[in-house]
Design an enzyme around this catalytic site. Structure first.
Site, PDB file in Angstrom:
ATOM      1  N   PRO A  97       0.827  -1.207   0.000  1.00  0.00           N
ATOM      2  CA  PRO A  97       0.000   0.000   0.000  1.00  0.00           C
ATOM      3  C   PRO A  97       0.864   1.262   0.000  1.00  0.00           C
ATOM      4  O   PRO A  97       1.931   1.294   0.622  1.00  0.00           O
ATOM      5  CB  PRO A  97      -0.813  -0.121   1.293  1.00  0.00           C
ATOM      6  N   SER A 104       6.748   1.506   0.420  1.00  0.00           N
ATOM      7  CA  SER A 104       6.415   1.262  -0.989  1.00  0.00           C
ATOM      8  C   SER A 104       7.388   1.976  -1.939  1.00  0.00           C
ATOM      9  O   SER A 104       7.845   1.390  -2.925  1.00  0.00           O
ATOM     10  CB  SER A 104       4.945   1.639  -1.228  1.00  0.00           C
ATOM     11  N   ASP A 148      14.555   2.951   5.624  1.00  0.00           N
ATOM     12  CA  ASP A 148      13.726   2.223   4.642  1.00  0.00           C
ATOM     13  C   ASP A 148      14.573   1.572   3.556  1.00  0.00           C
ATOM     14  O   ASP A 148      14.442   0.377   3.279  1.00  0.00           O
ATOM     15  CB  ASP A 148      12.726   3.174   3.967  1.00  0.00           C
TER      16      ASP A 148
END
Ligand code: PMV
Length: 309
Positions: A97, A104, A148
């Site tokens: 998502p 993402s 990330d």
């Protein structure tokens, strides 16, 4: 045809405080993936990028410099020693998502770099992939800590300290996480900038909060290395309280965190920037079904059960 993919991620401990130099823990989530397919395009086409989920397609030569997708394609081409605009079509699909704290953007960028490296038969170590992806994270997030791109490129649980580096660590006993989506998009850039303003207005208070979060992340690493799931759950609850004090939770997240605990989770907290996005709960095999149901009743639009190992 060449295909490559990359996983999503969640932050287990230490979001926000990590931006201020405290340690944080993140893990890859392989149940969701970004995928890139590369096919030869017609002569003179140049590089065409097709983003199926966003119904977007663009030619690389027409894309702006600060377009994150164009930037990663250009950086990756240069890194695999291919200058110019090869006749290729890159098709991007993802089950991660968007704007929900699941990495993402980093996963799409990682899959692009991996696919181009594979296509041109050029070996890029994970560290190089991570560094390239970081350069697009700046466009998405403003001042990213770098956690990330690290967890997604290496696909391992990481203990991360901004500016210092990261360590991989031992997961003594695998554990289950329920990852539940509030259905609310959250802008990491905006939440991080809001917190920065509050921090600057009261540096001492926030330094204390961030310091506590950092201690929790360090204790959580030990709990994971020792397989102490009860301790780990308690630390998630403590981290959530501090995130609430920082003002980055929201009623929807708080409701889902409570619902998970009522359903028998060992601990629960928001994950990522907050003010929407996802929350995570540590669940046992026996409690996972009940927690899943409680989360949906509390408004979760999607629940993923992920095994951390
Ligand atoms: O992208 P998200 O939602 O997982 O949030 C990133 C975590 C923050 O600590 C809030 C920001 C950062 O750059 O580490």
């Amino acid at each position: 045809m060449t295909v490559a993919s990359a996983p999503g991620k969640v932050i287990l401990f230490g979001e926000h405080a990590v931006v201020y130099g405290q340690p944080a823990i993140a893990i890859p989530v392989r149940e969701v993936q970004a995928q890139v397919r590369i096919e030869p395009g017609p002569a003179e086409q140049g590089t065409l990028v097709v983003v199926q989920d966003l119904r977007r397609r663009f030619l690389l030569r027409e894309a702006a410099d600060d377009d994150p997708l164009a930037r990663i394609v250009r950086l990756a081409l240069r890194s695999v020693r291919h200058e110019g605009d090869p006749d290729l079509t890159l098709t991007i699909t993802s089950t991660i998502p968007i704007a929900r704290g699941m990495g993402s953007g980093a996963a799409v960028s990682t899959a692009i770099v991996r696919a181009l490296a594979k296509h041109f038969e050029f070996w890029l170590p994970s560290r190089a992939v991570s560094e390239l992806v970081y350069q697009t994270e700046v466009l998405y997030h403003g001042t990213p800590s770098g956690i990330d791109n690290t967890v997604v490129a290496f696909e391992k649980p990481v203990f991360f300290v901004k500016g210092e580096g990261w360590e991989f660590f031992w997961v003594d006993k695998p554990f289950l996480l329920a990852i539940a989506d509030t259905g609310i998009e959250s802008s990491t850039k905006q939440v991080v900038a809001d917190l920065r303003r509050r921090y600057e207005a009261d540096v001492d208070r926030y330094q204390v909060l961030f310091g506590h979060v950092g201690e929790i992340a360090s204790r959580a690493r030990l709990a994971i290395e020792q397989g102490d799931h009860a301790a780990l759950g308690g630390l998630m609850d403590e981290n959530q309280e501090l995130l609430q004090e920082m003002g980055v939770s929201c009623p929807e997240l708080d409701r889902m965190v409570l619902a998970a605990r009522e359903g028998g989770a060992l601990g629960a907290k928001l994950s990522g920037a907050g003010r929407g996005g996802n929350m995570i709960a540590l669940v046992t095999e026996e409690a996972q079904g009940r927690v899943d149901m409680m989360l949906r009743l509390a408004g979760a639009t999607r629940v993923i059960i992920s095994r951390v190992r």
